[in-house]
Design an enzyme around this catalytic site. Sequence first.
Site, mmCIF file in Angstrom:
data_model
loop_
_atom_site.group_PDB
_atom_site.id
_atom_site.type_symbol
_atom_site.label_atom_id
_atom_site.label_comp_id
_atom_site.label_asym_id
_atom_site.label_seq_id
_atom_site.Cartn_x
_atom_site.Cartn_y
_atom_site.Cartn_z
ATOM 1 N N CYS A 2 -0.230 -1.738 -13.117
ATOM 2 C CA CYS A 2 -0.225 -2.948 -13.784
ATOM 3 C C CYS A 2 -0.221 -3.963 -12.820
ATOM 4 C CB CYS A 2 0.683 -3.050 -15.185
ATOM 5 S SG CYS A 2 0.464 -1.367 -15.738
ATOM 6 N N GLY A 28 -5.409 -4.000 -14.130
ATOM 7 C CA GLY A 28 -5.284 -3.432 -15.717
ATOM 8 C C GLY A 28 -6.245 -3.912 -16.515
ATOM 9 N N ASN A 101 5.672 -2.567 -13.587
ATOM 10 C CA ASN A 101 4.350 -1.916 -12.742
ATOM 11 C C ASN A 101 4.782 -0.859 -12.420
ATOM 12 O OD1 ASN A 101 2.672 -2.490 -9.808
ATOM 13 N ND2 ASN A 101 2.294 -1.360 -11.348
ATOM 14 N N GLY A 102 4.456 0.475 -12.649
ATOM 15 C CA GLY A 102 4.775 1.753 -11.923
ATOM 16 C C GLY A 102 4.770 2.788 -12.904
ATOM 17 N N TYR A 257 -7.628 0.664 -2.306
ATOM 18 C CA TYR A 257 -8.427 0.273 -3.465
ATOM 19 C C TYR A 257 -7.725 -0.740 -4.337
ATOM 20 C CZ TYR A 257 -10.198 0.880 -8.179
ATOM 21 O OH TYR A 257 -10.557 0.756 -9.615
ATOM 22 N N THR A 303 -15.158 -2.553 -4.060
ATOM 23 C CA THR A 303 -14.023 -2.586 -2.985
ATOM 24 C C THR A 303 -14.487 -2.039 -1.623
ATOM 25 O OG1 THR A 303 -12.510 -2.211 -5.019
ATOM 26 C CG2 THR A 303 -11.904 -1.719 -2.610
ATOM 27 N N ASP A 365 -18.001 4.361 0.589
ATOM 28 C CA ASP A 365 -17.039 3.975 -0.682
ATOM 29 C C ASP A 365 -15.458 3.883 0.015
ATOM 30 O OD1 ASP A 365 -16.172 3.089 -2.880
ATOM 31 O OD2 ASP A 365 -17.053 4.798 -4.071
ATOM 32 N N ASP A 366 -14.704 3.159 -0.627
ATOM 33 C CA ASP A 366 -13.407 2.953 -0.257
ATOM 34 C C ASP A 366 -12.478 4.379 -0.377
ATOM 35 O OD1 ASP A 366 -13.463 1.377 -2.977
ATOM 36 O OD2 ASP A 366 -11.900 2.901 -3.089
HETATM 37 O O1 LIG Z 1 -14.473 8.983 -7.519
HETATM 38 P P1 LIG Z 1 -14.225 7.950 -8.400
HETATM 39 O O2 LIG Z 1 -13.297 8.788 -9.433
HETATM 40 O O3 LIG Z 1 -15.454 7.650 -9.141
HETATM 41 O O4 LIG Z 1 -13.384 6.703 -7.966
HETATM 42 C C1 LIG Z 1 -13.443 6.291 -6.813
HETATM 43 C C2 LIG Z 1 -14.342 4.965 -7.152
HETATM 44 O O5 LIG Z 1 -13.826 4.048 -8.077
HETATM 45 C C3 LIG Z 1 -13.462 2.860 -7.648
HETATM 46 O O6 LIG Z 1 -14.311 1.880 -7.911
HETATM 47 P P2 LIG Z 1 -14.271 0.734 -9.297
HETATM 48 O O7 LIG Z 1 -15.587 0.906 -9.937
HETATM 49 O O8 LIG Z 1 -13.037 1.228 -10.047
HETATM 50 O O9 LIG Z 1 -13.969 -0.639 -8.670
HETATM 51 P P3 LIG Z 1 -14.449 -1.450 -7.756
HETATM 52 O O10 LIG Z 1 -15.616 -2.202 -8.249
HETATM 53 O O11 LIG Z 1 -13.341 -2.224 -7.141
HETATM 54 O O12 LIG Z 1 -14.901 -0.860 -6.490
HETATM 55 C C4 LIG Z 1 -13.409 2.939 -6.217
HETATM 56 O O13 LIG Z 1 -13.670 1.942 -5.536
HETATM 57 C C5 LIG Z 1 -14.496 4.058 -6.060
HETATM 58 O O14 LIG Z 1 -15.692 3.376 -5.997
HETATM 59 N N1 LIG Z 2 0.034 1.077 -14.383
HETATM 60 C C1 LIG Z 2 1.345 0.729 -14.669
HETATM 61 O O1 LIG Z 2 1.904 -0.010 -13.812
HETATM 62 C C2 LIG Z 2 1.667 1.171 -15.980
HETATM 63 C C3 LIG Z 2 3.204 0.723 -16.291
HETATM 64 C C4 LIG Z 2 3.764 1.804 -17.320
HETATM 65 N N2 LIG Z 2 3.998 2.968 -16.934
HETATM 66 C C5 LIG Z 2 2.750 1.825 -18.531
HETATM 67 O O2 LIG Z 2 2.032 2.835 -18.711
HETATM 68 O O3 LIG Z 2 2.619 0.705 -19.168
HETATM 69 MG MG LIG Z 3 -15.577 1.271 -6.242
#
Ligand SMILES: O=P(O)(O)OC[C@H]1O[C@H](OP(=O)(O)OP(=O)(O)O)[C@H](O)[C@@H]1O
Ligand SMILES: NC(=O)CC[C@H](N)C(=O)O
Ligand SMILES: [Mg+2]
Length: 506
Positions: A2, A28, A101-102, A257, A303, A365-366
């Site tokens: 978050c 988030g 967050n966490g 990411y 990303t 991809d990242d």
């Molecule tokens: O294998 P997966 O489960 O698909 O997850 C990995 C992908 O999800 C994320 O992208 P996302 O669309 O969330 O965000 P971005 O636009 O920042 O790249 C990440 O950058 C990869 O592209």
């Molecule tokens: N991604 C998070 O940091 C989540 C915080 C908390 N565990 C929630 O679920 O709200």
């Molecule tokens: Mg992506």
Amino acid sequence: MCGIVGLMGNSMVNQALYDALTVLQHRGQDAAGMMTWDDGRFFLRKSNGLVRDVFHTRHMKRLQGNIGIGHVRYPTAGSSSEAESQPFYVNSPYGITLVHNGNLTNSDQLVKELFNTDLRHINTRSDSEVLLNVFAHELGKQGHRLDAEDVFDAVRRVHRRCRGGYAAVSIISDLGMVAFRDINGIRPVVVGKRCIEGGQPEYMIASESVALDVAGFELIRDLAPGEAVFINNDREMFMQQCSESARLRPCIFEYVYLARPDSIMDGANVYGTRMRMGQKLALKVEREWPDHDIDVVIPIPDTSRTAALELAQYLGVKYREGFVKNRYIGRTFIMPGQTQRKKSVRQKLNAMDVEFDGKNVLLVDDSIVRGTTCQEIIQMAREAGAKKVYFASAAPAVRYPNVYGIDMPVAMELIGHDRTDEEVCTLIGADRLIYQDLEDLKDACREINPALEAFDCSVFDGQYVTGDIDGDYLARLEAARNDAARHGGSVSSAVVEMHNDIEEVE
Ligand SMILES: O=P(O)(O)OC[C@H]1O[C@H](OP(=O)(O)OP(=O)(O)O)[C@H](O)[C@@H]1O
Ligand SMILES: NC(=O)CC[C@H](N)C(=O)O
Ligand SMILES: [Mg+2]
């Protein structure tokens, strides 16, 4: 992961908090919330949705005061219910509100302790409500007229009781603001300061330094693992280490990411680390595939762009933006539910035939987590006429669940779990798959900040830095949080607003 923010200003903080939350939106997308404090009272607004949808003018007008905290939520515990959005509030002692967050890894145990020993009740399944109650209980032991030392003593005992990843910001009514970070520093948090002529210094605490940038705050530094910062209502700031066992093990996936590239996290600019990831991936391609026949390198926005550009440059191959991203669709990976995630990849990205037709393309991809993105994208590249489709990931294979605040709790949902790279390659339909090596990923971060000796790399190597995660824990987590379990039930819509009887504004 978050996004959290806290602000102690000289004037109303609602707009600055709103701006900070929009900058942290990538952490988030499910819910957002804000609590301010003014003249002995708290004001709250929280709901499901993006920042821009949650706060309307009538809510902003009610969020009065020069002190406030805010949150954007990506649920990793409990449900997506509005009632579990943040901030949380308890009225004893003093009135305390907190954003987190966490993820706590001993939440179940703490709930029992809180009820049986501390005589406190937890009314949701959120671990953040647990963290707040532990903190409140420990603060209550300090007696009356609290000062900075009392707050630090309470945080010290929070660290003894709580396991897992947590970065938190809290307002203690009539006293000030406190933030603390878990003893491994798994989740990030920074502190910044702004001085305006004639006024007291103002302080902002946030998950990422970009939030400070937009508001004109100067980064003081990251909180160290185990450390707490306390700012009293006279704007005096105190910092103290609150654990003897603290050591820095930040989540390496933040660099891959989660974080924005323009953030500086634990002394390393994220952009620089992603460039290094691209360079190291290029070296691996050259090493393992010297006679490659790649015509063009194409990133999968957003990303991966930084790493892909560097990779192309180091390989000496053309870089082309072959996919156009719909800027109105959010991040796919942090959406709840596989059906929604799958649908959004096609809504989000569109291939331009001209960059694919008759070419051997290397898609970058990242990371590959569930494989949702790459499976769709590879198919789209073929439909656009690509001759060969190769795939490279700037991170190693994600093989293990995350328990510290990233929503990947189920091993079987990870495409890399229990599969060889060749099997993943076949499953995603690529002609060749190249993953980054873990040591190279660590080096990519260390080259930017050599002080980053060790990381939480659990999603890649299955080593959990808190030392309390075993097969039983993971099995319980899997049963509670697999996709079917989470999306089978209905999400209640509870009344979560605080009673604020000031003049209602339309
Ligand atoms: O294998 P997966 O489960 O698909 O997850 C990995 C992908 O999800 C994320 O992208 P996302 O669309 O969330 O965000 P971005 O636009 O920042 O790249 C990440 O950058 C990869 O592209
Ligand atoms: N991604 C998070 O940091 C989540 C915080 C908390 N565990 C929630 O679920 O709200
Ligand atoms: Mg992506």
